[in-house]
Design a protein around this motif. Structure first.
Motif, short mmCIF file in Angstrom:
data_model
loop_
_atom_site.label_atom_id
_atom_site.label_comp_id
_atom_site.label_asym_id
_atom_site.label_seq_id
_atom_site.Cartn_x
_atom_site.Cartn_y
_atom_site.Cartn_z
N MET A 49 -0.07 9.76 8.35
CA MET A 49 -1.45 9.28 8.27
C MET A 49 -1.75 8.30 9.39
SD MET A 49 -2.80 10.93 5.76
CE MET A 49 -4.37 10.08 5.84
N GLY A 50 -0.82 7.41 9.69
CA GLY A 50 -1.05 6.43 10.74
C GLY A 50 -1.18 7.08 12.11
N ALA A 51 -0.36 8.10 12.38
CA ALA A 51 -0.42 8.79 13.67
C ALA A 51 -1.73 9.53 13.86
CB ALA A 51 0.75 9.77 13.78
N ALA A 52 -2.41 9.85 12.75
CA ALA A 52 -3.67 10.59 12.82
C ALA A 52 -4.89 9.67 12.70
CB ALA A 52 -3.72 11.64 11.70
N GLY A 53 -4.69 8.38 12.96
CA GLY A 53 -5.81 7.44 12.94
C GLY A 53 -6.17 6.93 11.58
N GLY A 54 -5.23 6.93 10.64
CA GLY A 54 -5.51 6.51 9.28
C GLY A 54 -5.20 5.05 9.02
N LYS A 55 -5.79 4.54 7.91
CA LYS A 55 -5.51 3.20 7.41
C LYS A 55 -5.44 3.27 5.89
CE LYS A 55 -8.96 0.92 9.47
NZ LYS A 55 -9.57 1.85 10.43
N PRO A 56 -4.62 2.41 5.26
CA PRO A 56 -4.45 2.48 3.80
C PRO A 56 -5.60 1.87 3.02
CG PRO A 56 -3.10 0.71 4.71
CD PRO A 56 -3.71 1.42 5.88
N HIS A 57 -5.78 2.39 1.82
CA HIS A 57 -6.74 1.84 0.86
C HIS A 57 -6.18 0.54 0.32
CE1 HIS A 57 -9.11 1.35 -2.75
NE2 HIS A 57 -9.83 2.42 -2.49
N TRP A 58 -7.01 -0.49 0.29
CA TRP A 58 -6.55 -1.84 -0.04
C TRP A 58 -5.93 -1.95 -1.42
CZ3 TRP A 58 -5.96 -5.09 3.71
CH2 TRP A 58 -6.80 -5.08 4.82
N ALA A 59 -6.36 -1.16 -2.38
CA ALA A 59 -5.92 -1.36 -3.77
C ALA A 59 -4.65 -0.62 -4.11
CB ALA A 59 -7.03 -0.90 -4.73
N LYS A 60 -4.09 0.16 -3.19
CA LYS A 60 -3.03 1.09 -3.56
C LYS A 60 -1.64 0.60 -3.16
CE LYS A 60 -6.37 3.44 -5.21
NZ LYS A 60 -6.81 4.76 -4.79
N ASN A 61 -0.63 1.48 -3.40
CA ASN A 61 0.78 1.11 -3.19
C ASN A 61 1.24 1.44 -1.77
OD1 ASN A 61 0.82 2.29 -6.35
ND2 ASN A 61 1.68 0.26 -6.04
N PHE A 62 0.49 0.99 -0.77
CA PHE A 62 0.97 1.18 0.61
C PHE A 62 2.16 0.25 0.85
CE2 PHE A 62 -2.69 -1.70 0.65
CZ PHE A 62 -2.24 -2.78 1.39
N ILE A 63 3.04 0.68 1.74
CA ILE A 63 4.31 -0.03 1.91
C ILE A 63 4.37 -0.79 3.22
CG2 ILE A 63 6.82 0.25 2.10
CD1 ILE A 63 6.55 2.69 0.25
N GLY A 64 4.17 -0.10 4.35
CA GLY A 64 4.21 -0.78 5.62
C GLY A 64 5.60 -0.89 6.22
N ASN A 65 5.79 -1.94 7.01
CA ASN A 65 6.99 -2.06 7.82
C ASN A 65 7.34 -3.54 7.98
OD1 ASN A 65 8.63 -2.22 10.36
ND2 ASN A 65 8.28 -0.01 10.36
N VAL A 66 8.63 -3.86 7.99
CA VAL A 66 9.02 -5.28 8.15
C VAL A 66 8.57 -5.82 9.50
CG1 VAL A 66 10.98 -5.22 6.56
CG2 VAL A 66 11.32 -4.55 8.95
N GLU A 67 8.44 -4.94 10.50
CA GLU A 67 8.02 -5.40 11.83
C GLU A 67 6.54 -5.79 11.84
OE1 GLU A 67 8.95 -2.35 14.59
OE2 GLU A 67 11.13 -2.47 14.27
N TRP A 68 5.77 -5.26 10.92
CA TRP A 68 4.34 -5.58 10.85
C TRP A 68 4.04 -6.70 9.88
CZ3 TRP A 68 3.28 0.24 9.61
CH2 TRP A 68 3.56 1.01 10.74
N SER A 69 4.93 -6.94 8.93
CA SER A 69 4.65 -7.86 7.83
C SER A 69 4.77 -9.32 8.25
CB SER A 69 5.63 -7.59 6.67
OG SER A 69 5.51 -8.58 5.68
N ASP A 70 3.72 -10.09 8.00
CA ASP A 70 3.78 -11.52 8.30
C ASP A 70 4.74 -12.24 7.37
OD1 ASP A 70 1.91 -11.00 10.21
OD2 ASP A 70 0.24 -11.98 9.21
N LEU A 71 4.82 -11.80 6.11
CA LEU A 71 5.67 -12.48 5.14
C LEU A 71 7.15 -12.28 5.44
CD1 LEU A 71 5.60 -14.23 2.59
CD2 LEU A 71 5.73 -12.14 1.24
N SER A 72 7.52 -11.06 5.83
CA SER A 72 8.94 -10.80 6.10
C SER A 72 9.42 -11.62 7.30
CB SER A 72 9.17 -9.31 6.36
OG SER A 72 8.52 -8.89 7.55
N LYS A 73 8.52 -11.87 8.26
CA LYS A 73 8.91 -12.71 9.40
C LYS A 73 9.13 -14.16 8.94
CE LYS A 73 6.25 -9.83 12.57
NZ LYS A 73 5.04 -9.72 13.40
N PHE A 74 8.27 -14.60 8.02
CA PHE A 74 8.37 -15.97 7.53
C PHE A 74 9.65 -16.16 6.70
CE2 PHE A 74 7.27 -19.05 4.11
CZ PHE A 74 7.14 -20.18 4.90
#
Length: 532
Positions: free
Chosen positions: A445-470
């Motif tokens: 989905m991301g490669a095709a220009g997608g973004k996740p719905h705010w209310a759902k169980n999207f996961i993401g990546n530790v490299e993108w997460s502000d909390l995991s860096k903290f």
């Protein structure tokens, strides 16, 4: 102690609908007036604690989890005013924002009115349904928030602020998809229309046929949904149009709508999840044939005529994880072929299995961003397709692609957003493994220009997460399917709109009353770590 604090419950446990997450807030409140909401916000500010507003809890994520103060607006559920347009084609209905959609629908039906578009359910509150970007399934209609003419909020300073296209426009755009971080919505005016019926058809088509007809399929029905069953290589195409024809004697029968069918289906899923995962494709094919039959019926679907609410509402079946993304509709064939390839390979290699249906929908979330929301009623009747919009403004945190606006009679695929919903059931509230499947789903989905719905169980990546860096967290520190976050991605995707949202949030909540669900907000870059 403040009188309002004395009304808070100390023994309340909140669980979301799917029962994936639960919390025990320090205090739980159900204010009965706007004045009580104001008092509650001021007391929270003085006490240096946070407030989190929750409605039906249908978000399957931990977005509305807190151990501080939790607020529910179910007792703010009155209809305040109905202002009918002389044309008889629409009416602006002002309500307290805690009213649930099903309660509002009951009132509107008595008044000969209806909401123009709905999501899949009607359990949400008027405030909650717009706070995460809920949408329907239509090439003509967009986010549910497009029906809202104005909002009244209580901000973090305890101020009551009126918002519409002309008054506090930027704050209005923030509040139309606020994630609960701007203030508490206490009133809303919604543009409703004359009550209508929908004449719908339901057809079984092959997956390949769906892709062949992709270019012409989406723009010729006002309401449209596709349910994809990848192991069966088939889809169900549901299409609906407004009509004046009489209501059908009885709605279609549903196999899983019966107690026996529903329980049997859930038991089959439980076996597939907990005992023998390769059983999953067999379950899908069996259930598909029981519910829809084994014969392709494209072009020969039977018609059903029901009130709009009945037609647009869906049975969500069982407790579930949900990962939904929005992308340009033109990228749909590429996305679906990629998902099909990954699902088939995963089944061959016994890596993971998916649950069904995978829901494929579209919406028209293009905006003119004009201040004037005076509707053009030229040649319009009570069953004319398309919206009579309450506002023309794009919410700051709208996750759909920014596409060029086109008039209703000139809408093409290039103006439409595609939604793909990957549901994984939790049979009898047992977890299904989701990590491997959702990782692939998000990559495609991301490669095709997608973004996740705010209310759902999207996961993401530790490299993108502000909390995991903290917290210096690595992949190994997360359990299967746990959200890692999209902080840096959201800054890239939303840019100046996110920065404006943060600025407005701080201006309206200088003491951090609405800085609740801290981990969720930080990992996704909605607030900054230094705000705490």
């Amino acid at each position: 102690m403040s009188s309002i604090v004395g009304l808070g419950r100390k023994d309340y446990k909140f669980s979301n609908w799917a029962k994936i997450f639960s919390c025990k807030p320090a205090l739980y409140f159900q204010p009965e007036s706007v004045d009580q909401v104001v008092e509650l916000v001021k007391e929270a500010s003085n006490s240096k604690t946070t407030l989190l507003t929750v409605g039906s809890g249908h978000s399957p994520s931990d977005l509305v989890m807190t151990d501080e103060w939790l607020v529910n607006l179910d007792k703010l559920n009155k209809v305040i005013n109905v202002e009918r347009d002389p044309s008889g084609l629409f009416a602006d209905v002002t309500v307290e924002a805690g009213i649930r959609l099903y309660q509002l629908n009951e009132f509107l039906a008595e008044e000969g009115l209806a909401l123009q578009n709905l999501g899949s359910i009607t359990e949400q509150s008027v405030a909650g349904v717009i706070s995460t970007g809920t949408h329907g399934a239509s090439p003509y209609h967009g986010l549910i928030s497009q029906q809202y003419v104005n909002l009244t909020i209580v901000n973090g300073k305890g101020e009551i602020i009126f918002l519409d296209s002309k008054n506090n426009q930027d704050l209005f755009r923030a509040a139309l998809l606020s994630l609960g971080k701007i203030g508490i919505i206490v009133k809303a005016t919604i543009r409703t229309i004359a009550a209508f019926k929908i004449k719908s058809s339901e057809e079984v088509i092959t997956f390949d046929e769906l892709l062949k007809k992709w270019e012409t399929l989406w723009v010729h029905s006002e309401y449209l949904r596709v349910w994809w069953y990848p192991y069966a290589k088939k889809c169900v195409l549901w299409r609906g149009e407004r009509t004046n024809e009489p209501i059908s004697v009885a709605p279609r029968k549903s196999w899983w709508g019966t107690t026996i069918g529903r329980t049997f289906y859930e038991a089959l899923l439980w076996i597939a999840v907990n005992i023998y995962p390769p059983f999953t494709p067999i379950v899908e094919k069996f259930v598909f044939n029981r519910q829809f039959g084994s014969v392709e019926t494209h072009g020969d679907g039977s018609f059903n005529i029901q009130p709009s609410v009945t037609s647009l509402s869906m049975d969500c079946l069982f407790s579930q994880f949900v990962n939904e993304w929005a992308a340009p509709l033109n990228n749909g064939p590429e996305i679906l072929r990629g998902l099909e390839h990954s699902i088939n390979n995963a089944a061959i290699n016994h890596e993971y299995y998916v649950h069904v249906p995978i829901e494929v929908r579209c919406s028209n979330t293009t905006f003119t961003n004009e201040i004037d929301n005076t509707p053009d009623l030229t040649n319009r009747t009570t069953i004319s397709p398309g919206p009579i919009r309450g506002n023309n403004l794009r919410p700051l945190l709208d996750n759909t692609p920014k596409l060029n606006y086109a008039p209703l009679d000139d809408v093409t695929n290039s103006q439409l957003s595609l939604y793909i919903n990957a549901t994984m059931y939790r049979p009898f509230f047992t977890n299904s493994p989701i990590g491997k499947w959702y990782k692939i789903f998000e990559e495609i989905m991301g490669a095709a220009g997608g973004k996740p719905h705010w209310a759902k169980n999207f996961i993401g990546n530790v490299e993108w997460s502000d909390l995991s860096k903290f917290e210096q967290k690595q992949d190994k520190d997360y359990y299967d399917g746990e959200m890692k976050g999209f902080g840096s991605k959201n800054r890239e995707w939303f840019g100046e709109d996110l920065e404006l949202f943060k600025k407005l949030r701080k201006e309206n909540d200088p003491n951090g009353v609405f800085l609740s669900s801290k981990d969720w907000a930080i990992r996704n870059g909605i607030v900054d770590i230094e705000d705490f």
